[in-house]
Design an enzyme around this catalytic site. Structure first.
Site, mmCIF file in Angstrom:
data_model
loop_
_atom_site.group_PDB
_atom_site.id
_atom_site.type_symbol
_atom_site.label_atom_id
_atom_site.label_comp_id
_atom_site.label_asym_id
_atom_site.label_seq_id
_atom_site.Cartn_x
_atom_site.Cartn_y
_atom_site.Cartn_z
ATOM 1 N N ASP A 92 -0.292 10.023 46.669
ATOM 2 C CA ASP A 92 0.506 9.295 45.645
ATOM 3 C C ASP A 92 1.102 8.581 44.431
ATOM 4 O OD1 ASP A 92 2.967 10.757 45.247
ATOM 5 O OD2 ASP A 92 1.971 12.115 43.951
ATOM 6 N N HIS A 93 2.072 8.094 44.901
ATOM 7 C CA HIS A 93 3.549 7.234 44.958
ATOM 8 C C HIS A 93 3.418 5.894 45.526
ATOM 9 C CE1 HIS A 93 5.794 10.632 42.849
ATOM 10 N NE2 HIS A 93 6.361 10.068 42.384
ATOM 11 N N ASP A 157 10.116 16.374 44.062
ATOM 12 C CA ASP A 157 9.960 15.753 43.028
ATOM 13 C C ASP A 157 10.163 15.784 41.861
ATOM 14 O OD1 ASP A 157 7.947 12.792 42.294
ATOM 15 O OD2 ASP A 157 7.767 13.821 40.328
ATOM 16 N N ARG A 445 9.092 8.468 32.367
ATOM 17 C CA ARG A 445 10.807 7.317 32.650
ATOM 18 C C ARG A 445 11.061 6.776 31.475
ATOM 19 N NH1 ARG A 445 12.309 10.907 37.712
ATOM 20 N NH2 ARG A 445 13.095 13.127 35.860
ATOM 21 N N SER A 641 15.225 11.546 39.635
ATOM 22 C CA SER A 641 15.194 11.150 40.070
ATOM 23 C C SER A 641 15.200 12.577 41.069
ATOM 24 C CB SER A 641 14.282 10.450 40.878
ATOM 25 O OG SER A 641 13.896 10.631 42.535
ATOM 26 N N ARG A 643 14.449 12.127 44.282
ATOM 27 C CA ARG A 643 14.980 11.402 45.561
ATOM 28 C C ARG A 643 16.304 11.717 46.564
ATOM 29 N NH1 ARG A 643 14.322 5.583 42.428
ATOM 30 N NH2 ARG A 643 12.840 7.523 41.375
HETATM 31 C C1 MIC Z 1 9.806 9.611 39.353
HETATM 32 O O1 MIC Z 1 9.307 9.967 38.479
HETATM 33 O O2 MIC Z 1 11.052 8.979 39.278
HETATM 34 C C2 MIC Z 1 9.674 10.066 40.875
HETATM 35 C C3 MIC Z 1 9.419 8.505 41.524
HETATM 36 O O3 MIC Z 1 8.382 10.842 40.944
HETATM 37 C C4 MIC Z 1 10.380 10.935 41.723
HETATM 38 C C5 MIC Z 1 10.423 10.839 42.290
HETATM 39 C C6 MIC Z 1 10.518 10.156 44.147
HETATM 40 O O4 MIC Z 1 11.231 8.784 43.316
HETATM 41 O O5 MIC Z 1 10.118 9.898 44.795
HETATM 42 C C7 MIC Z 1 11.048 12.379 41.109
HETATM 43 O O6 MIC Z 1 10.464 12.494 40.138
HETATM 44 O O7 MIC Z 1 11.607 12.993 41.725
HETATM 45 FE FE1 SF4 Z 2 4.541 9.727 39.719
HETATM 46 FE FE2 SF4 Z 2 6.973 10.269 38.852
HETATM 47 FE FE3 SF4 Z 2 5.746 8.456 37.194
HETATM 48 FE FE4 SF4 Z 2 5.157 11.066 37.755
HETATM 49 S S1 SF4 Z 2 6.711 10.617 36.532
HETATM 50 S S2 SF4 Z 2 3.452 9.183 38.226
HETATM 51 S S3 SF4 Z 2 5.288 11.905 39.445
HETATM 52 S S4 SF4 Z 2 6.294 8.286 39.315
#
Ligand code: MIC
Ligand code: SF4
Length: 748
Positions: A92-93, A157, A445, A641, A643
């Site tokens: 998805d990402h 995630d 976010r 996140s 990550r």
């Molecule tokens: C996010 O919403 O910040 C992400 C991207 O989904 C991250 C995961 C990532 O950095 O791959 C998360 O929420 O953990």
């Molecule tokens: Fe994707 Fe994270 Fe955004 Fe949800 S909050 S849409 S999992 S990047």
């Protein structure tokens, strides 16, 4: 999903609950029920909130493509034939949003072929379910298929807590945690404290589930939930749809909460039924008393929760939060005045709805109702309006029920079922670096640079229905909820409050679901990692600790203010290197504010005096000289996140110690897992004492012990020195990780 998982879990619950009631001498909250029924060994486990480390056995692991790469690469180092628990990968990402869903998806499949092949081949071999690109965003797909009342799910995630909308504990973790659980180890987490949110009344008018969590973000702040579970209860809980509950739980990640959860109820039954899980719904109904808190909890909640917050849903106003942080909240009625007072640019350059968080049928139908009112008044969206459906089911249902058409008539663009603009995978045509302008979305976010890579952009968050209204007016200085506006004919009108359906009356329309089951046996199958790949690199174990204290380490960076994982390891264009540690490490700290340099992400090589270099350039120079370095951080360091690149890159580039005023949960664990010493200033004011030319020693490491502070000596450039104390939360097993060089090394 096999229903046996739930059957077996519910069958063992009564016994372990009885033991727990006896041991604790009282009834159990819902969170405690899920925790004790997933204990690796209830009898030997210590149960002390905020103190004990829990060893738990999750029911399942979910991974998204950007974090699954490291999770799988680490799992492979454990040399197991199969994942020990049911697991899935969701693509998805990595899909970039630019031209609309079909074209974006085709391009993604082409440009990410190597990564998708790697993940698909690993999934096939190790018994892991694989959701193809286009199938949907991890949290939506997990809610539709895997989450169930009473379950414990971990996901790579931070927004995994979405599963709390179906009454389970779903928790975000780093890839190393996922790799270990798939390798058959229990999962460890600090026993969370409990915040009880007592909900009364009922949402009405414009107020939506999103507003519950936006309001709580303002109240509790981005660190208010750290190492806590947020448990909702009270009569108001039963009035919120399961997907609305999911939104509230998911965005609890923005409070730093370990997770959030709602008790099992009829709304969950309805959602399970409509997502083809009537058998599970009936099983849960038959076991209802196991899936809610004991009755005495709601009678005297103060005895059971460490903190209680009252929210009357009937009086809740729609909220807007931002810019730059999700806890800067105000009711929408105050937004226009505040924009004026603070000088926020009021012209909205984009309005975005959907994403994993707000693309339920309820969200979309309520937003479409606002869009229809705009169309009826002869209006179109003034700001570019982008819609990201959360899953293939959502997309097909939106299409069948005419919502897509409505959004398109308004001038909207429907993107692929993926994260897209929420994670910087968005080519914003009019974005200019260095220029501040405003955008509004219904995402989770809004950290600087998050959506369009431009750190000046002011990103605001609101419910999808409010964002749709903003799309039509294009003006942050105007309150679309309480003020009247002019239609195309010049006549004044006011939007009626949004009306929508919680669930589609005709059921969900299904398209190609995009699930690929693993092979029955992985024997003889290979995992595809092309040796010359720019995107993937097999991991080399980090070196073991040499047994010596850290003497006179140079300071790599002292970050100032908010340091989220988006600051430490930005996403957007860097997402493509998530499987290649060496390459992605070039992004290290690119978004972070350096206390000793005016431009984010840059600093000075203190050994040569050369300045204006990126942190990765500086760290690579130190590393080439065989020198480690130290990072100093502010409050709630590593917020956001899951990550683990934000921990792996520093480790890879020889950062040995990170000292901060405080850490966010997932990031602190990620640092420890990768063998970095994560310390906090015993006196937070000592943060101020750190100067750029200091050399910092951390001593007494051979006697590192749980609860025992560590000595840090700051050697000044003028030859003087001072000693301060630092604390840590390292447990006995975690000391072994540090000594072995990483948690993974400690396993082998
Ligand atoms: C996010 O919403 O910040 C992400 C991207 O989904 C991250 C995961 C990532 O950095 O791959 C998360 O929420 O953990
Ligand atoms: Fe994707 Fe994270 Fe955004 Fe949800 S909050 S849409 S999992 S990047």
């Amino acid at each position: 999903m096999s229903i046996d998982l739930a059957k077996n879990l519910y069958a063992k619950m009564p016994d372990v609950f009885a033991k727990a009631r006896k041991k604790f001498g009282r009834g159990l909250t819902l969170s405690e029920k899920v925790l004790v029924s997933h204990a690796d060994d209830f009898d030997t486990q210590a149960w002390e909130r905020g103190k004990a480390m829990l060893a738990l056995r999750p029911d399942r692991v979910a991974m998204q493509d950007a974090t699954a790469q490291m999770a799988i690469l680490q799992f492979m180092q454990a040399n197991k034939a199969q994942a020990a628990v049911p697991s899935t990968i969701h693509c998805d990402h990595l899909i970039r949003a630019e031209m609309g869903s079909e074209k974006d998806l085709l391009r993604a499949v082409d440009e990410n072929a190597e990564v998708y092949n790697f993940l698909a081949s690993a999934a096939k071999k190790y018994g892991i379910g694989f959701w193809k690109p286009g199938a949907g965003i991890i949290h939506q797909v997990v809610l539709e298929n895997y989450a169930f009342p009473g379950s414990l799910i971990i996901g790579t995630d931070s927004h995994t807590p979405n599963g709390g909308g179906l009454g389970g504990l779903a928790i975000g973790v780093g890839g190393a945690d996922a790799g270990e659980v798939m390798a058959g180890l229990p999962w460890e987490v600090l026993h969370p404290k409990l915040i009880g949110i007592h909900l009364t009344g009922k949402l009405s008018g414009w107020a939506s589930p999103k507003d519950v969590i936006l309001y709580l973000c303002g109240l509790l702040t981005v660190k208010g939930g750290t190492n806590k579970i947020v448990e909702y209860f009270g009569p108001g809980a039963e009035t919120i749809s399961a997907t609305g509950k999911g939104t509230i739980c998911k965005m609890g990640a923005e409070l730093g909460a370990t997770t959030s959860v709602f008790p099992f109820d009829q709304k969950m039954v309805a959602y399970l039924n409509i997502t083809d899980r009537a058998d599970l719904a009936n099983l849960a109904i038959a076991n209802k008393s196991l899936l809610v808190a004991d009755p005495e909890v709601s009678q005297s909640p103060e005895k059971y929760y460490d903190q209680i917050v009252e929210v009357d849903l009937s009086t809740l106003e729609p909220h807007v939060v931002g810019p730059h942080t999700p806890d800067l909240a105000r009711p929408i009625s105050k937004m226009a005045a505040e924009a004026k007072e603070k000088g926020y640019p009021v012209q909205l350059k984009a309005a975005l709805i959907g994403s994993c968080t707000n693309s339920s049928y309820e969200d979309i139908s309520r937003s479409a109702h606002i869009a229809q009112q705009g169309l009826k008044a002869g209006l179109k969206a003034k700001a570019p309006f982008l819609v990201s459906p959360g899953s293939e089911r959502i997309y097909n249902t939106m299409k069948r029920d005419g919502f897509l058409e409505t959004f398109e008539q308004l001038g909207g663009t429907v993107l692929s079922n993926s994260c897209g603009p929420c994670i910087g995978q968005w080519k914003r045509a009019d974005g200019v670096k260095g220029k501040a302008d405003s955008i509004v979305s219904s995402f989770n976010r809004n950290f600087p640079g998050r959506n369009d890579g431009i750190s000046e952009t002011l990103s605001f968050l609101a419910s999808p229905e409010v964002v749709t209204a903003y799309a039509i007016t294009g003006d942050l200085g105007f309150d679309p909820v309480n003020q009247t506006l002019k239609g195309a004919d010049g006549k004044e009108f006011k939007f009626l409050p949004p009306v929508g359906e919680e669930l589609p009356a005709k059921g969900f329309a299904k398209g190609e679901e995009g699930f690929v089951a693993p092979a029955a046996s992985g024997e003889g199958l290979t995992v595809e990692v092309p040796p010359t790949s720019e995107r993937l690199q097999l991991l080399q174990p980090f070196p073991r600790w040499d047994g010596k204290d850290f003497e006179k380490l140079p300071l790599l960076i002292k970050t100032k203010g908010k340091t989220t994982t988006d600051h430490i390891s930005p996403a957007g264009p860097w997402l493509k290197f998530r499987g290649h540690l060496d390459k992605i490490s070039d992004n290290m700290f690119l978004g972070a504010n350096n206390a000793f340099f005016p431009e984010p992400g840059k600093g000075t090589d203190v050994l040569t005096g050369e300045t204006g270099l990126t942190m990765a350039q500086i760290a690579r120079r130190y590393k080439a000289k065989g020198i480690g370095s130290i990072v100093v951080g502010d409050e709630n360091y590593g917020e956001g996140s899951s990550r683990e690149h934000a921990a792996m890159s520093p480790r890879f580039l020889n950062v040995r110690v990170v000292i901060t005023k405080s850490f966010a949960r997932i990031h602190e664990t990620n640092l420890k897992k990768q063998g970095i010493l994560a310390l906090t200033f015993a006196d937070p004011k000592d943060y101020e004492k750190i100067e750029q030319q200091d050399r910092i020693s951390v001593t007494g490491l051979s006697s590192l012990a749980p609860g025992k502070p560590v000595q840090v000596t700051i050697h000044r450039a003028d030859g003087t020195s001072l000693t301060i104390q630092a604390n840590h939360s390292i447990t006995e097993p975690q000391i072994a990780w540090f000594k072995a060089g990483s948690a993974l090394n400690a396993l082998n």
